[in-house]
Enzyme design. Structure first.
Site, PDB file in Angstrom:
ATOM      1  N   ASP A   1       0.829  -1.203   0.000  1.00 44.88           N
ATOM      2  CA  ASP A   1       0.000   0.000   0.000  1.00 44.88           C
ATOM      3  C   ASP A   1       0.870   1.262   0.000  1.00 44.88           C
ATOM      4  O   ASP A   1       2.053   1.218   0.311  1.00 44.88           O
ATOM      5  CB  ASP A   1      -0.906  -0.019   1.232  1.00 44.88           C
ATOM      6  CG  ASP A   1      -2.184   0.788   1.047  1.00 44.88           C
ATOM      7  OD1 ASP A   1      -2.311   1.476   0.021  1.00 44.88           O
ATOM      8  OD2 ASP A   1      -3.055   0.721   1.937  1.00 44.88           O
TER       9      ASP A   1
ATOM     10  N   GLU B   1       2.748   7.022  -2.424  1.00 42.87           N
ATOM     11  CA  GLU B   1       2.476   8.240  -3.198  1.00 42.87           C
ATOM     12  C   GLU B   1       2.864   9.521  -2.446  1.00 42.87           C
ATOM     13  O   GLU B   1       3.216  10.520  -3.072  1.00 42.87           O
ATOM     14  CB  GLU B   1       0.978   8.345  -3.545  1.00 42.87           C
ATOM     15  CG  GLU B   1       0.368   7.098  -4.140  1.00 42.87           C
ATOM     16  CD  GLU B   1      -0.307   6.243  -3.086  1.00 42.87           C
ATOM     17  OE1 GLU B   1      -0.993   5.279  -3.469  1.00 42.87           O
ATOM     18  OE2 GLU B   1      -0.171   6.532  -1.873  1.00 42.87           O
TER      19      GLU B   1
ATOM     20  N   ASP C   1      -9.012   3.897  -3.120  1.00 40.17           N
ATOM     21  CA  ASP C   1     -10.116   4.161  -2.196  1.00 40.17           C
ATOM     22  C   ASP C   1     -11.314   4.794  -2.905  1.00 40.17           C
ATOM     23  O   ASP C   1     -11.298   5.985  -3.251  1.00 40.17           O
ATOM     24  CB  ASP C   1      -9.648   5.079  -1.065  1.00 40.17           C
ATOM     25  CG  ASP C   1      -8.529   4.450  -0.244  1.00 40.17           C
ATOM     26  OD1 ASP C   1      -8.298   3.235  -0.395  1.00 40.17           O
ATOM     27  OD2 ASP C   1      -7.894   5.171   0.541  1.00 40.17           O
TER      28      ASP C   1
END
Length: 767
Positions: A417, A420, A483
């Site tokens: 995950d 960024e 998400d």
């Protein structure tokens, strides 16, 4: 970035310089080098002062031409770049005379007008795109932090041309009219920000453009100048590659040859994944209740994923099981694996100050630092978190070593995950420019984890579940969409994002069934299940609520069982598609325009897609059971569906409006398809056993085939169908397991069969 004020003028504070002509052209070992001054050179005195464009053209491979434009060579910004495959040297044909310079790579040709700077790209005598008067530029700009230096190019687009790609973007599929910055950001799926930014756009006119720059690339796609795509970088060098192909899929094949083919995920990853969800409370009893509940309800499950809170709060990432909730994780994992499950756990590259890894990282010099030498930290995700410095080989080895004990105790893969939120006011071990490394960071992170899995599990067994990516990140699958909200609108955003990513070189893709933020209502959840099980990878996941179907309603259990079984029945076909994706670099989930670039109705279609070349899928996005979708030319056969029933023939081209229950959605089989299916079962079963071969709408005199590869993607069995009048013959090459054949839309009146050959004499039901 916009530099112009309308068509003629530039904005205040902007100065633009453009090449006027080619003063010098010299062949090189791999192409040609041009010197193009920004003023006319009429005599020796004109060579004093002034800007000069150094332009090099080369061919990285057949069918591609690279253009590299440099201003001050000593000022070019440097950074670690994404890993790319090593290609054999390719020498283009170069022709130089007083008027023109020509570079030819396969059927792609670049032609430079020497007298008045102009660069055109053509194939088979047809102009694809080009750069003309005042398109190529060196731009100096008064920026908010001082003077800026940009390299700018504009390439022409045609009246009927549509552009796609630029990463996983959740807005309109066609990028014409959009402004796109290639800059990874954690922005969800409902904005212009994107987790996966790729500076590559695909045209439906036979070419693609890859801007080979690791940092921020700003695109004005038919926006600042409506007949141009402008791209710019804040640097002294700009390199881009024109990639030609007879079809969009051929362009993608060549692009992924240049940047890397997707690895082949193991077959078990194509089954259903279930997670603990994000902030929900869970322990081993919770996990066991989910797993046992799936089994009790006859819901096939392949992978169980532990999200963030398998570790202690405030300590992500320390890679240590929370002893309060998982006191004996090794024994727990053994119990889960005894039930036939694979195990995935969540990680990220952010090291909280409370993690034991923080002090190790500081002592070893494994963390990203500030210019004054202090460790970079902030509190935006975990208190006092720092970043692993993946430009440091020792840091990569350290991070991988800390993951190995998890693999030893039974973890099979990692959800990689984040990646960024990477700052630019930092210093990297190898001296990489931090602005240029911002996008590359996730590539290095995922590569480190993927290579560990390959070493530990073996070739063909490595898989990550990654959120962020840069160009070339398709080499380390799988990626998921990030998400989303739990709404129909967000489901539509997801499809657009997946199709856009597929047109950017990524082959496998997933998303959170039911959405991530919020809790889906029962109707939406069931519609999302149908969509989620008709893709490459299928995962039930949420944020603050569990995603086990019996907590939604009883019917959701039946819907999940129905579509999971249908996917497993399709697994022989899907495994063939997965291997094709690995070998060719084309996506499993395809925008309609990839297969039908000459059908103008397909250009904008982003609420339906093709699974491979042959299955049309149209999810439902409204609660009234209605769907509208487009069918291209030909006699398509309904594979799933309430309306008309399975086996109904639908004649295209044309639009259809239909009603479907939650157990149905339009799934049509393309005419001329050989579809291989099997019994419901595990995705990693022997996929060559007990197969059914169905031949759909094969024309007289035509031949078609389908391959079911072996477990490692090689070998397997190939079925070939041919038709002569009323006889359809299906032959098998390879394999020794029982199989059967049928014709999709016709009655079989006679069968002759041997182990490797079946002849079916048919009567046309339509006749």
């Amino acid at each position: 970035m916009q530099f112009k004020d309308g068509y003629w003028r530039v904005r205040d504070g902007v100065t633009a310089h453009h090449p006027q002509h080619v003063e010098r052209a010299e062949p090189t070992d791999d192409g040609v080098r041009l010197l193009a001054p920004a003023k006319r050179i009429r005599g020796r005195a004109d060579t004093l002062g002034g800007l000069v464009f150094s332009v090099e053209l080369s061919a990285p491979m057949e069918g591609a031409i690279a253009v590299e434009v440099t201003h001050h060579r000593g000022s070019v910004r440097r950074s670690a770049t994404p890993t790319k495959p090593t290609l054999a040297p390719f020498a283009p044909d170069v022709s130089i005379d007083d008027d023109t310079v020509m570079v030819t790579s396969g059927t792609l040709q670049a032609t430079i007008d020497r007298d008045d700077w102009r660069l055109d790209f053509s194939a088979d005598g047809r102009r694809l795109t080009g750069s003309g008067f005042k398109d190529l530029a060196i731009v100096e700009r008064d920026g908010p932090s001082g003077p800026e230096h940009h390299m700018v190019e504009q390439l022409a687009i045609g009246v009927e041309e549509h552009l796609y790609g630029l990463g996983e973007r959740f807005g309109p599929l066609v990028k014409n009219g959009q402004v796109v910055d290639i800059w990874n950001a954690d922005g969800g799926t409902a904005s212009e920000l994107a987790y996966k930014n790729v500076p590559f756009y695909l045209s439906d006119q036979g070419y693609g453009v890859f801007v080979d720059h690791p940092g921020r690339v700003s695109f004005e796609v038919a926006s600042q100048t409506v007949g141009r795509v402008q791209f710019s970088v804040e640097d002294h060098q700009l390199r881009y590659v024109i990639i030609q192909g007879d079809t969009p899929l051929e362009v993608l094949e060549r692009y992924t040859t240049l940047t890397g083919k997707p690895a082949l995920p193991p077959a078990w990853t194509f089954g259903l994944w279930l997670t603990t969800s994000f902030t929900t409370d869970y322990d081993e009893a919770t996990v066991s209740s989910f797993v046992d509940g799936m089994a009790e309800r006859d819901l096939p499950l392949s992978v169980f994923h532990f999200d963030c809170f398998w570790m202690r709060g405030f300590q992500w990432t320390d890679l240590v099981w929370d002893p309060a909730t998982f006191p004996d994780p090794e024994a727990m994992l053994a119990r889960l694996k005894a039930k036939g499950l694979r195990i995935c756990v969540w990680i990220n590259p952010y090291i909280a100050q409370e993690s034991a890894l923080f002090d190790e990282g500081v002592e070893g010099g494994f963390l990203v630092t500030r210019p004054d030498g202090r460790v970079w930290q902030w509190d935006e995700w975990q208190p006092g978190m720092a970043l692993v410095d993946f430009t440091n080989p020792a840091a990569c080895a350290w991070f991988a070593e800390r993951l190995e004990p998890l693999l030893d105790m039974g973890v099979d893969c990692f959800k990689t995950d984040f990646g960024e939120r990477i700052p630019t006011d930092v210093v990297y071990h190898d001296g990489s420019d931090p602005e240029l490394f911002h996008n590359v960071y996730t590539h290095a992170y995922n590569e480190t984890v993927f290579e560990l899995l390959t070493r530990h599990r073996g070739e063909g067994e490595a898989v990550v579940f990654a959120r962020s990516a840069a160009a070339g990140g398709q080499q380390f699958p799988v990626h998921w969409g990030g998400d989303t909200e739990s709404t129909y609108e967000a489901m539509a955003e997801s499809i657009r994002g997946g199709l856009s990513l597929g047109m950017s070189g990524f082959g496998y893709w997933s998303h959170d069934i039911g959405g991530f933020e919020g809790t889906p209502d029962p109707e939406l959840f069931k519609r999302w299940i149908a969509f989620g099980l008709l893709g490459s990878h299928s995962r039930l996941h949420g944020s603050m609520s569990y995603r086990v179907p019996w907590l939604v309603d009883d019917e959701s259990v039946d819907v999940l069982r129905h579509f999971t079984r249908r996917k497993m029945e399709l697994m022989p076909h899907l495994w063939g598609l997965a291997v094709e994706t690995h070998e060719r670099g084309v996506p499993m989930m395809r925008a309609m325009v990839l297969e039908f670039p000459d059908d103008p109705a397909c250009a904008y279609l982003d609420r339906q897609y093709l699974l491979g070349a042959d299955l049309l899928v149209a999810p439902l996005f409204r609660p009234d059971q209605t769907v509208q979708y487009y069918v291209p030319a030909g006699r398509w056969t309904r594979l799933f569906g309430d309306e008309g029933g399975e086996g109904e023939v639908i004649e295209g081209p044309g639009w259809r409006t239909e009603q479907h229950s939650v157990f149905s959605l339009p799934v049509l089989v393309r005419p001329g398809t050989v579809l291989v299916t099997g019994p419901d079962g595990r995705p990693d079963r022997d996929l060559t056993d007990d197969l059914t071969v169905t031949v759909y709408e094969l024309d007289d005199g035509a031949t078609a085939s389908a391959r079911v590869p072996g477990p490692d993607g090689s070998g397997g069995v190939v079925f070939t169908a041919s038709r002569s009048g009323g006889t359809v013959t299906v032959t098998r090459d390879g394999g020794d397991r029982p199989w059967r054949a049928r014709v999709g839309t016709e009655d079989v009146v006679e069968i002759a069969a041997t182990d490797d050959r079946i002849e079916l004499v048919v009567v046309d039901l339509e006749g």
